[in-house]
Design a protein around this motif. Structure first.
Motif, PDB file in Angstrom:
ATOM      1  N   ASP A 188       0.829  -1.208   0.000  1.00 19.53           N
ATOM      2  CA  ASP A 188       0.000   0.000   0.000  1.00 19.53           C
ATOM      3  C   ASP A 188       0.864   1.258   0.000  1.00 19.53           C
ATOM      4  O   ASP A 188       0.549   2.246  -0.678  1.00 19.53           O
ATOM      5  CB  ASP A 188      -0.917   0.015   1.228  1.00 19.53           C
ATOM      6  N   GLU A 190       3.953   1.539  -1.153  1.00 20.25           N
ATOM      7  CA  GLU A 190       4.596   1.680  -2.461  1.00 20.25           C
ATOM      8  C   GLU A 190       3.609   2.165  -3.520  1.00 20.25           C
ATOM      9  O   GLU A 190       3.947   2.980  -4.392  1.00 20.25           O
ATOM     10  CB  GLU A 190       5.227   0.352  -2.875  1.00 20.25           C
ATOM     11  N   ALA A 191       2.360   1.674  -3.433  1.00 18.76           N
ATOM     12  CA  ALA A 191       1.341   2.118  -4.392  1.00 18.76           C
ATOM     13  C   ALA A 191       1.051   3.597  -4.213  1.00 18.76           C
ATOM     14  O   ALA A 191       0.897   4.339  -5.201  1.00 18.76           O
ATOM     15  CB  ALA A 191       0.069   1.296  -4.213  1.00 18.76           C
ATOM     16  N   GLU A 193       3.122   5.849  -2.955  1.00 23.51           N
ATOM     17  CA  GLU A 193       4.284   6.626  -3.392  1.00 23.51           C
ATOM     18  C   GLU A 193       4.366   6.702  -4.911  1.00 23.51           C
ATOM     19  O   GLU A 193       4.808   7.715  -5.472  1.00 23.51           O
ATOM     20  CB  GLU A 193       5.569   6.005  -2.824  1.00 23.51           C
ATOM     21  N   ALA A 194       3.918   5.658  -5.578  1.00 22.33           N
ATOM     22  CA  ALA A 194       3.985   5.645  -7.047  1.00 22.33           C
ATOM     23  C   ALA A 194       3.031   6.647  -7.667  1.00 22.33           C
ATOM     24  O   ALA A 194       3.269   7.138  -8.797  1.00 22.33           O
ATOM     25  CB  ALA A 194       3.683   4.236  -7.572  1.00 22.33           C
ATOM     26  N   THR A 195       1.958   6.944  -6.967  1.00 28.47           N
ATOM     27  CA  THR A 195       0.952   7.857  -7.530  1.00 28.47           C
ATOM     28  C   THR A 195       0.983   9.238  -6.905  1.00 28.47           C
ATOM     29  O   THR A 195       0.286  10.147  -7.363  1.00 28.47           O
ATOM     30  CB  THR A 195      -0.462   7.268  -7.351  1.00 28.47           C
ATOM     31  N   ARG A 198       5.218  14.368  -7.331  1.00 30.86           N
ATOM     32  CA  ARG A 198       6.654  14.355  -7.130  1.00 30.86           C
ATOM     33  C   ARG A 198       7.096  15.311  -6.002  1.00 30.86           C
ATOM     34  O   ARG A 198       8.028  15.035  -5.270  1.00 30.86           O
ATOM     35  CB  ARG A 198       7.374  14.698  -8.432  1.00 30.86           C
TER      36      ARG A 198
END
Length: 200
Positions: A188, A190-191, A193-195, A198
Motif C-alpha cells: 500500500d 509503495e502504491a 508513493e507511485a501515484t 513528485r
C-alpha cells in the motif's frame, strides 16, 4: 516480536496492588542501549537482600524453587503504575514472563506491554484471587493463557474469560509490533508513493 497464541506456564503470585515501574526495574539499571539484559534486575529491591544483587531474598516468590521458570505473573490492581519507562515490560519479558494477570493495569504500561509482545490480562479481582488461591494451594502449578479463545484455564476445569482490543489481539496473535504493522503495509505504501505528486 514473538507471536502469542496460547501459552502454558508456571504461575507466580505477587499479591500486591500498585506495583510500580521503579519496583519492576529500578532507575539505576536503565543504562542499556538494547532491550535485552534487564531481566536480571527485575524486582531488584525485592529479589535481593543487598544493593549489589548478590544475595537473593529467599522469601521473595521469584526466588522460591517451586516458582522456578515462572512465565505467568499474578498481581494486584494498578500493575505497572509510575513512570512510562518501556524498560518495565522489557525486564519482565527478558526474565521470561509471557503474560501478566491482574485486575487492572496502568494505561501506559498496558500499551507498552502489548507493543513488546507481553500479554496483559485483565480479570475481575475475585477471579485473580481465585487463581492466586489455586497457586498457593499447589505451588508450581501451570496455567494456560489462551489468546485465541480469550480465556485463562487453571487445569481444574475452571475458565476465566477476558477481553482485549481487537487490533491489539490481532497484532499479538501475528507477532507484529509497530514496525511489523508498517512492513505489512509495504504494498500500500509503495502504491501510494507511485501515484503521489513528485513534490511530496
Amino acid at each position: 516480536m514473538q507471536a502469542f497464541t496460547q501459552h502454558q506456564g508456571v504461575a507466580v503470585p505477587l499479591n500486591h496492588a500498585n506495583i510500580d515501574t521503579d519496583q519492576l526495574i529500578p532507575k539505576q539499571f536503565l543504562a542499556k542501549v538494547t532491550r535485552e539484559g534487564f531481566g536480571v534486575h527485575l524486582f531488584h529491591d525485592w529479589r535481593y537482600l543487598d544493593e549489589a544483587g548478590v544475595e537473593p531474598n529467599p522469601e521473595f516468590a521469584l526466588n522460591r524453587p517451586e516458582f522456578a521458570g515462572a512465565s505467568i505473573l499474578l498481581a494486584g490492581e494498578n500493575f505497572g503504575c509510575g513512570s512510562s519507562r518501556e524498560h518495565a515490560p522489557w525486564a519482565l519479558a527478558d526474565f521470561g514472563f509471557r503474560a501478566i494477570i491482574a485486575p487492572g493495569f496502568a494505561d501506559i504500561f498496558y500499551q507498552n506491554a502489548i507493543n513488546n509482545g507481553l500479554l496483559p490480562v485483565i480479570l475481575p479481582d475475585a477471579d485473580v484471587q481465585a487463581l492466586m488461591a489455586a497457586v498457593a494451594a499447589q505451588p508450581g502449578v501451570s496455567l494456560t493463557v489462551d489468546l485465541e479463545r480469550c480465556e485463562v484455564r487453571d487445569g481444574q476445569g475452571r475458565r476465566y474469560g477476558f477481553s482485549l482490543d481487537a487490533a491489539a489481539r490481532q497484532n499479538l496473535l501475528e507477532g507484529k509490533d509497530a514496525i511489523g504493522q508498517t512492513l505489512a503495509r509495504i504494498p500500500d505504501i509503495e502504491a501510494f508513493e507511485a501515484t503521489a505528486p513528485r513534490w511530496r
